[in-house]
Scaffold this motif. Structure first.
Motif, mmCIF file in Angstrom:
data_model
loop_
_atom_site.group_PDB
_atom_site.id
_atom_site.type_symbol
_atom_site.label_atom_id
_atom_site.label_comp_id
_atom_site.label_asym_id
_atom_site.label_seq_id
_atom_site.Cartn_x
_atom_site.Cartn_y
_atom_site.Cartn_z
ATOM 1 N N ALA A 126 0.845 -1.208 0.000
ATOM 2 C CA ALA A 126 0.000 0.000 0.000
ATOM 3 C C ALA A 126 0.876 1.252 0.000
ATOM 4 C CB ALA A 126 -0.917 -0.005 1.218
ATOM 5 N N LEU A 127 1.940 1.188 0.747
ATOM 6 C CA LEU A 127 2.858 2.333 0.812
ATOM 7 C C LEU A 127 3.437 2.644 -0.569
ATOM 8 C CD1 LEU A 127 4.417 4.337 2.694
ATOM 9 C CD2 LEU A 127 6.165 2.550 2.949
ATOM 10 N N ALA A 128 3.651 1.597 -1.333
ATOM 11 C CA ALA A 128 4.237 1.780 -2.670
ATOM 12 C C ALA A 128 3.274 2.477 -3.623
ATOM 13 C CB ALA A 128 4.637 0.422 -3.238
ATOM 14 N N ARG A 129 1.992 2.482 -3.252
ATOM 15 C CA ARG A 129 0.994 3.085 -4.152
ATOM 16 C C ARG A 129 0.685 4.539 -3.819
ATOM 17 N NH1 ARG A 129 -1.377 -2.034 -3.427
ATOM 18 N NH2 ARG A 129 -2.759 -1.187 -1.840
ATOM 19 N N ILE A 130 1.102 5.015 -2.667
ATOM 20 C CA ILE A 130 0.718 6.380 -2.290
ATOM 21 C C ILE A 130 1.650 7.398 -2.940
ATOM 22 C CG2 ILE A 130 -0.241 5.597 -0.085
ATOM 23 C CD1 ILE A 130 2.207 7.003 1.282
ATOM 24 N N ASN A 131 1.301 8.629 -2.788
ATOM 25 C CA ASN A 131 2.118 9.717 -3.315
ATOM 26 C C ASN A 131 3.591 9.494 -2.937
ATOM 27 O OD1 ASN A 131 3.591 12.331 -2.776
ATOM 28 N ND2 ASN A 131 1.832 13.107 -3.918
ATOM 29 N N PRO A 132 4.468 9.425 -3.923
ATOM 30 C CA PRO A 132 5.860 9.041 -3.630
ATOM 31 C C PRO A 132 6.591 10.047 -2.731
ATOM 32 C CG PRO A 132 5.558 9.585 -5.971
ATOM 33 C CD PRO A 132 4.202 9.556 -5.367
ATOM 34 N N ASP A 133 6.273 11.304 -2.836
ATOM 35 C CA ASP A 133 6.921 12.286 -1.961
ATOM 36 C C ASP A 133 6.527 12.051 -0.502
ATOM 37 O OD1 ASP A 133 7.963 13.349 -4.217
ATOM 38 O OD2 ASP A 133 6.611 15.081 -4.304
#
Lengths: 552, 427
Positions: free
Chosen positions: A404-411
């Motif tokens: 899930a973390l990999a899908r959120i806004n990268p910044d």
């Protein structure tokens, strides 16, 4: 009637039971010692997980602001119809479900109690009306003080702690609540005097009182009255970047008194980075770990459409700039309180929203003691409550979380330490956060555990690798010993209890002041303000339970 | 509320009053009720209406309650689209009605909803910053009555909330400024105690949308090219905005039921947007007033039980909100509704004269032009049994008390009995 639950794997943290196979006996709604009597009913729970019924200690399920939200967002509710089916009456779900659907969906997830955290004294009757129409769930409320004119006036006039305690106790009685909440202490009042911010040591322009004074006085009042639940605090500066400092100051400023900081995620923001918005979760968690007088619930944000409904009219007026859809309501209420209802759509690709999501999870994972942190989304403010199984999976499954973390806004992801946190919650810890700890925090001695004498609020799950699936559809849910949910379906409708406390106080003394005050300044008589037991109990559904207060 | 030996009740809340006055003194002699103190043109007739019918009727013939209930249930069992309306009711009556609407796949509409829909349209499109009666009482410096003669619906509004002897914040209430946009009020309640008349900014009802838009534009700081808007000199509107910007707390109020012109919601929306803009720098709020004949109570209960505001249909087995399609008058007018259930335990207003079979669960004393198929007289909450009602600002729920023993059932009991008797719906 005797019911035997045989051979389940029991998680009962109140008794240190961590996944042991046990038989549980239930007679007439209570858990009883093992007996040789032949049970009237027996459930073979071999291979099943058994916990007490879950308790949501902070969920907006009743009162004016949630009904404003229902009025505001028909388009959101339209997409989640809940047809009349079996024993269930029709209603609807999504951001703020109908009261009936609220009860059914909580029960279907194995919850047996929910507590409305923002009962405005003047609106308490509505909160109870709505909670009375939530089936299958025990309820209770925390009454909101801290921007009410009478208290601020007492503080301004230097009235004694004992006098203030008397007023607080009278308010708890009159509103049939189990705890006391303060929201943006003094800030809701300050907004009515056209102040737009109120920091911890800033004075309300009319009363000359600071939030710090209000917090200290109310925390002490609750403590001295022996109300089990510590003062429930929605602090200053909700949502404002940099408010982590305010929260840390709030913790240190309470001088060791018990205090519960609610939806801490919304109060854990730093100002680092290019966008001057960063996670303060690590610092907050460190402070929680060090200060045993402090408990928190998280107010986790999950992505999607929801609505924020808060007593904090000052903060909500500020937040109205990002309302999505762009419509919102703020209210000044009866020289007593306020409210603000602002729809939000949390997006995983939005930097701020994504970081809010990460901050909540960081907080869950960095606070060490599961007895002092509680699983909430601040329904509906961070997400509707039926996202809980998903949230539990995020806490229990690191690889799911990292995906899930990999899908959120990268910044946002880059600014968060979430990816480096190894911790995975155990079933035992989940049972603490959602059952044993919550019951202990509220002083519900016969709830949240499976010991002898406990009310038989029991949830039975099938262990599954996918924790979300496991927690969203229990096999059985018992409410006060009655089977109400079987394989995810409601099989019986019962009505829950109303949990209250009734601290001792001097009624004649406080009413001699309040009666003329009501006559002169309010718009209803004192007599008509107070909620009598029969108003709640007379229709034969709800029963008032009074929990004991132990004076400090 | 307290009872003295002579059956005099004090601090009685009025179920008839949208502002929920709760300071009435009432004498009860047998079943006769008399308002001794603080009555007005709304509450006196409400309390003093005599009990008449005590027996239910089917097709005009007196019958037992069970027969009437069975007849009502039979009508609902086969109805294709039952309309439930009226709803001068308390919380429990409304709860029971929603349950029956759900079961019979009907439509729920309150008789006064038309005005409320104007406000709701604004709420659902842009929202507002609102206030409540005690804030008004203690804070208001400038009160703007928009296109509404507030006193006509709420005779005690100014007495109870404006010309009060004292406020929490030391205001000299005699100096409060009242501004009417539209017509001057018919009564004199808005006149200050020293005889100072309210300020009138006269305009026709047709001009109200334009005037509201002018105010919203001026609040935003826009310069208007015209000299007058809706016949009102721009300078006069500008002066009002300037005054509000100097005030500590201003309130815009209106009675949506009186803004009876096409698309009045657009005018209300401009007023609300004007207030939102003003709040960028000062404090002001709106106070839509309603709540007569139980309309707020019905609205609130409908909203929390169904998840949608009033005008809700359960036709497809789940609630759907539609302010237009579920308007009762329209459903009756175009022949869609085939049974009308008129529930009115507070008011004496009978159902509209219509052609479909009608069940009336109505306050004893109701008079019909056309005898309904079924009439079940019930008690009035706040006189014959205890209950709760919501006030015009939606915030305060007032307890209602039983003042006499009439032996009449409550509407809630009757509705529950009908639901019980219905069995499975066959249509």
């Amino acid at each position: 009637m005797l019911i035997k639950l045989s051979g389940g794997t029991v998680y009962d943290p109140a008794h240190g039971v961590d996944g042991q196979v046990r038989d549980i006996y239930v007679r007439d709604g209570r858990i009883v010692p093992p007996t040789g009597d032949t049970p009237d009913q027996e459930y073979d729970l071999r291979g099943k997980i058994v916990m007490a019924g879950a308790i949501d200690m902070h969920t907006h399920i009743g009162g004016g602001k949630v009904t404003i939200a229902r009025n505001l967002l028909p388009e959101d509710h339209r997409k989640d119809p809940a047809p009349r089916e079996g024993l269930m009456r029709a209603g609807c779900g999504h951001a703020v479900p109908s009261t009936l659907t609220t009860g059914y969906r909580y029960a279907e997830m194995g919850y047996t109690a929910g507590f409305e955290p923002a009962v405005l004294p003047i609106n308490a009757r509505q909160a109870h009306h709505e909670m009375a129409d939530v089936p299958l769930l025990d309820v209770g409320g925390y009454v909101m003080l801290g921007s009410d004119d009478f208290l601020l006036r007492m503080l301004r006039d230097g009235r004694s702690q004992a006098e203030i305690n008397n007023y607080v106790a009278w308010t708890i009685h009159s509103t049939q609540c189990i705890g006391v909440k303060v929201v943006n202490p003094g800030g809701i009042s300050a907004f009515k005097f056209n102040q737009r911010n109120l920091d911890l040591d800033e004075q309300n322009s009319y009363y000359g009182i600071t939030p710090r004074q209000i917090l200290q006085t109310l925390a002490r009042a609750v403590h001295e009255l022996g109300v089990p639940h510590p003062l429930h605090v929605h602090g200053c500066n909700l949502g404002v970047p940099g408010n982590v400092e305010t929260s840390l100051n709030t913790i240190s400023g309470i001088e060791g008194l018990p205090m519960h900081l609610t939806h801490i995620q919304f109060h854990s923001y730093g100002t680092e980075g290019d966008r001057k918005f960063s996670s303060g979760a690590a610092r907050i968690a460190e402070a929680i770990n060090k200060n045993e007088n402090i408990t928190i619930d998280v107010g986790q944000v999950l992505f999607g459409q929801t609505v924020t409904a808060s007593g904090d009219s000052m903060a909500q007026h500020r937040n109205s700039a990002v309302a999505n859809p762009n419509k919102w309501v703020c209210m000044d209420i009866e020289c007593d309180a306020g409210c603000g209802v602002v729809p939000f759509k949390y997006k995983d690709k939005n930097f701020v929203n994504a970081l809010q999501w990460a901050i909540g999870l960081e907080t869950f994972l960095l606070v060490e003691d599961p007895w002092r942190i509680f699983l909430t989304t601040d329904h509906p403010n961070g997400a509707p409550f039926y996202a809980y199984p998903h949230l539990i999976k995020l806490l229990m499954n690191k690889s799911f979380r990292n995906d899930a973390l990999a899908r959120i806004n990268p910044d946002a992801a880059a600014l968060s330490t979430l990816g480096s946190i190894e911790r995975e919650y155990s079933l035992y810890e989940i049972a603490i956060m959602t059952r044993a700890g919550a019951a202990r925090l509220l002083g519900l001695r016969d709830r949240g555990h499976l010991g002898e004498g406990a009310a038989a609020d029991i949830t039975v799950y099938t262990a599954q690798e996918d924790q979300e699936k496991m927690f969203e559809k229990p096999d059985y849910v018992f409410k006060d010993g009655e089977l109400v949910v079987k394989h995810g379906e409601i099989v019986k409708i019962v009505w829950g209890n109303v949990h209250t406390v009734k601290p001792e106080f001097d009624r004649a003394k406080i009413e001699s002041e309040l009666k003329p005050y009501f006559d002169r300044y309010h718009t209803m008589k004192l007599d008509n303000f107070m909620i009598r037991d029969n108003e709640i109990e007379d229709d034969g559904r709800s029963k008032i339970l009074v929990h004991s207060c132990k004076k400090a | 509320m307290s009872e003295s030996a002579s059956k005099i009740w004090e601090n009685v809340p009025s179920p008839f009053c949208g502002i929920a006055s709760d300071d009435l003194k009432i004498q009860v002699d047998g079943t006769r009720v008399k308002v001794l103190e603080h009555g007005d043109a709304v509450t006196i007739p409400g309390f003093e209406a005599p009990l008449t019918d005590t027996a239910p009727r089917v097709a005009g013939r007196p019958v037992g309650l069970d027969i009437a209930v069975a007849e009502a249930a039979a009508l609902l069992r086969t109805a294709r689209l039952p309309l439930f309306s009226g709803f001068g009711t308390d919380v429990n009556d409304t709860r029971a009605a929603i349950s029956l609407v759900d079961k019979s796949r009907g439509v729920f509409d309150q008789m006064r909803a038309e005005g409320g829909m104007r406000n709701l349209a604004v709420l659902q499109d842009s929202g507002w910053i609102a206030t409540t009666l005690a804030e008004l009482k203690n804070r208001v410096e400038v009160l703007v009555c928009f296109g509404s003669d507030v006193e006509a619906n709420f005779p005690r509004f100014f007495e109870r909330f404006v010309w009060v002897p004292a406020t929490l914040f030391g205001q000299d209430t005699a100096q409060r400024e009242i501004v009417f946009i539209g017509s001057a009020p018919k009564g004199s309640a808005a006149t200050a105690p020293d005889g100072r008349l309210p300020k009138i900014i006269p305009c026709t009802q047709q001009a109200l949308p334009e005037v509201a838009a002018g105010l919203a534009a001026l609040a935003r700081g826009n310069r208007l090219q015209a000299d007058a808007v809706g016949g009102v000199p721009v300078a006069e509107l500008q002066a009002l905005i300037d005054r509000i910007k100097q005030a500590q707390y201003s309130v815009f109020t209106w009675a949506a039921g009186q803004l009876n012109f096409p698309h009045a919601e657009l005018a209300i929306q401009q007023v609300c947007q004007c207030v939102v803009t003003l709040n960028k720098t000062v404090r002001a709020a709106v106070l839509p007033v309603g709540g007569q004949d139980g309309d707020r109570t019905a609205g609130q209960v409908c909203t929390w039980l169904s998840g949608f505001p009033c005008r809700v249909g359960y036709l497809r087995g789940y609630p759907e909100h539609d302010a237009y399609h579920y308007a009762g008058a329209q459903l009756l007018g175009n022949g869609e509704a085939d049974v009308l259930v008129w529930v009115n335990s507070i008011g004496l207003n009978p159902p509209p004269g219509i052609a479909v079979p009608t069940v009336v669960i109505g306050r004893s004393g109701m008079v019909f032009e056309q005898e309904p198929a079924v009439f079940i007289p019930v008690g009035c909450p706040g006189i014959d049994h205890a209950g709760h009602m919501y006030r015009c600002d939606n915030v305060v729920a007032m307890p209602l008390y039983k003042l006499r023993d009439s032996g009449l059932p409550s509407a809630a009991q009757v509705l529950a009995a009908i639901e019980q008797a219905m069995g499975a719906k066959t249509c």
